[in-house]
Scaffold this motif. Structure first.
Motif, PDB file in Angstrom:
ATOM      1  N   PHE A  82      34.629  23.636  36.226  1.00 33.00           N
ATOM      2  CA  PHE A  82      33.436  24.080  36.936  1.00 33.00           C
ATOM      3  C   PHE A  82      33.640  25.482  37.511  1.00 33.00           C
ATOM      4  O   PHE A  82      33.693  25.674  38.731  1.00 33.00           O
ATOM      5  CB  PHE A  82      33.086  23.088  38.058  1.00 33.00           C
ATOM      6  N   PRO A  83      33.744  26.491  36.646  1.00 35.07           N
ATOM      7  CA  PRO A  83      33.811  27.865  37.172  1.00 35.07           C
ATOM      8  C   PRO A  83      32.436  28.286  37.683  1.00 35.07           C
ATOM      9  O   PRO A  83      31.421  27.711  37.287  1.00 35.07           O
ATOM     10  CB  PRO A  83      34.206  28.687  35.940  1.00 35.07           C
ATOM     11  N   THR A  84      32.412  29.274  38.543  1.00 31.77           N
ATOM     12  CA  THR A  84      31.137  29.811  39.014  1.00 31.77           C
ATOM     13  C   THR A  84      30.740  30.993  38.126  1.00 31.77           C
ATOM     14  O   THR A  84      31.577  31.594  37.450  1.00 31.77           O
ATOM     15  CB  THR A  84      31.220  30.295  40.472  1.00 31.77           C
ATOM     16  N   THR A  85      29.469  31.318  38.168  1.00 36.08           N
ATOM     17  CA  THR A  85      28.979  32.465  37.400  1.00 36.08           C
ATOM     18  C   THR A  85      29.690  33.735  37.840  1.00 36.08           C
ATOM     19  O   THR A  85      30.096  34.545  37.006  1.00 36.08           O
ATOM     20  CB  THR A  85      27.452  32.606  37.554  1.00 36.08           C
ATOM     21  N   SER A  86      29.878  33.927  39.141  1.00 35.16           N
ATOM     22  CA  SER A  86      30.531  35.157  39.620  1.00 35.16           C
ATOM     23  C   SER A  86      31.996  35.224  39.180  1.00 35.16           C
ATOM     24  O   SER A  86      32.492  36.305  38.843  1.00 35.16           O
ATOM     25  CB  SER A  86      30.399  35.296  41.138  1.00 35.16           C
ATOM     26  N   ASP A  98      33.361  41.042  24.583  1.00 30.77           N
ATOM     27  CA  ASP A  98      32.226  41.383  23.724  1.00 30.77           C
ATOM     28  C   ASP A  98      31.393  40.146  23.376  1.00 30.77           C
ATOM     29  O   ASP A  98      30.175  40.228  23.254  1.00 30.77           O
ATOM     30  CB  ASP A  98      32.718  41.989  22.397  1.00 30.77           C
ATOM     31  N   ILE A  99      32.079  39.018  23.160  1.00 35.82           N
ATOM     32  CA  ILE A  99      31.428  37.794  22.709  1.00 35.82           C
ATOM     33  C   ILE A  99      31.945  36.607  23.508  1.00 35.82           C
ATOM     34  O   ILE A  99      33.157  36.473  23.710  1.00 35.82           O
ATOM     35  CB  ILE A  99      31.703  37.528  21.210  1.00 35.82           C
ATOM     36  N   VAL A 100      31.046  35.746  23.934  1.00 34.45           N
ATOM     37  CA  VAL A 100      31.407  34.480  24.577  1.00 34.45           C
ATOM     38  C   VAL A 100      31.136  33.386  23.556  1.00 34.45           C
ATOM     39  O   VAL A 100      30.014  33.237  23.082  1.00 34.45           O
ATOM     40  CB  VAL A 100      30.595  34.261  25.873  1.00 34.45           C
ATOM     41  N   THR A 111      27.491  27.606  32.638  1.00 38.69           N
ATOM     42  CA  THR A 111      27.829  28.705  33.545  1.00 38.69           C
ATOM     43  C   THR A 111      28.222  29.950  32.759  1.00 38.69           C
ATOM     44  O   THR A 111      27.860  31.074  33.131  1.00 38.69           O
ATOM     45  CB  THR A 111      28.971  28.285  34.495  1.00 38.69           C
ATOM     46  N   SER A 112      28.937  29.770  31.673  1.00 34.12           N
ATOM     47  CA  SER A 112      29.338  30.900  30.828  1.00 34.12           C
ATOM     48  C   SER A 112      28.134  31.589  30.203  1.00 34.12           C
ATOM     49  O   SER A 112      28.095  32.819  30.101  1.00 34.12           O
ATOM     50  CB  SER A 112      30.286  30.427  29.727  1.00 34.12           C
ATOM     51  N   ILE A 113      27.153  30.796  29.784  1.00 37.39           N
ATOM     52  CA  ILE A 113      25.924  31.370  29.234  1.00 37.39           C
ATOM     53  C   ILE A 113      25.239  32.230  30.289  1.00 37.39           C
ATOM     54  O   ILE A 113      24.817  33.356  30.009  1.00 37.39           O
ATOM     55  CB  ILE A 113      24.978  30.266  28.722  1.00 37.39           C
ATOM     56  N   GLY A 120      24.745  40.945  29.504  1.00 36.50           N
ATOM     57  CA  GLY A 120      24.253  41.414  28.217  1.00 36.50           C
ATOM     58  C   GLY A 120      25.222  41.171  27.062  1.00 36.50           C
ATOM     59  O   GLY A 120      25.200  41.906  26.072  1.00 36.50           O
ATOM     60  N   LEU A 121      26.060  40.138  27.178  1.00 38.13           N
ATOM     61  CA  LEU A 121      27.046  39.843  26.133  1.00 38.13           C
ATOM     62  C   LEU A 121      26.460  38.949  25.048  1.00 38.13           C
ATOM     63  O   LEU A 121      25.558  38.148  25.305  1.00 38.13           O
ATOM     64  CB  LEU A 121      28.256  39.146  26.753  1.00 38.13           C
TER      65      LEU A 121
END
Length: 155
Positions: A82-86, A98-100, A111-113, A120-121
């Motif tokens: 459960f990472p946070t967006t920040s 460059d890419i997730v 959260t990664s999305i 902008g990735l």
């Protein structure tokens, strides 16, 4: 004349990397190893677990680990993070991602999305699993067939 391909910085979102042996995680490791051999820079976003409680490396690939919970009936090895967006935005920026690439649709994937979109990735999503495998060990009163249908719609 050979054209040189751009080397990419890729974040693989794969909670159980190095902890749990299942097709999706074996596939993620193999794919990451191949991309690394081709010169791309990879990192993993994964879950903390008793056997891997800290950030570290897997075969020269940096692994960032986050707070997690153990999924029931998963041989006590499958944790979801459960990472946070920040937190993810900072890592993606620091690592010049460059890419997730999302391997399985877990909470860390969502959260990664969010983090990737805000930066902008590019995002690649696939699921190397099916609901029948995820819900295999649940008791019957969980209406497994209904869960399978819901999860397929989610995918």
């Amino acid at each position: 004349m050979e054209i040189e391909k751009k080397k990419l910085n890729i974040a693989f979102i794969c909670d159980a990397i190095t902890d749990y042996t299942a097709g999706s995680f074996v596939s993620a490791r193999r794919f990451a190893e191949k991309l690394t051999k081709q010169g791309h820079h990879l990192i993993f976003i994964a879950a903390k677990s008793p056997s891997n409680p800290h950030n570290g490396y897997y075969d020269r690939i940096k692994v960032y680990r986050f707070r997690s919970i153990l999924l029931p009936k998963a041989e006590k090895k499958f944790y979801i993070s459960f990472p946070t967006t920040s937190e993810l935005k900072k890592i993606f920026s620091d690592e010049k991602i460059d890419i997730v690439h999302i391997m399985i649709p877990t909470p860390s994937a969502v959260t990664s999305i969010n983090a990737a979109r805000s930066l902008g990735l590019k995002i690649v999503i696939h699921s190397h699993t099916q609901p029948e495998n995820l819900f295999l060990h649940l008791p019957k009163f969980f209406f497994i067939d209904t869960l399978n249908v819901i999860f397929y719609r989610y995918l």
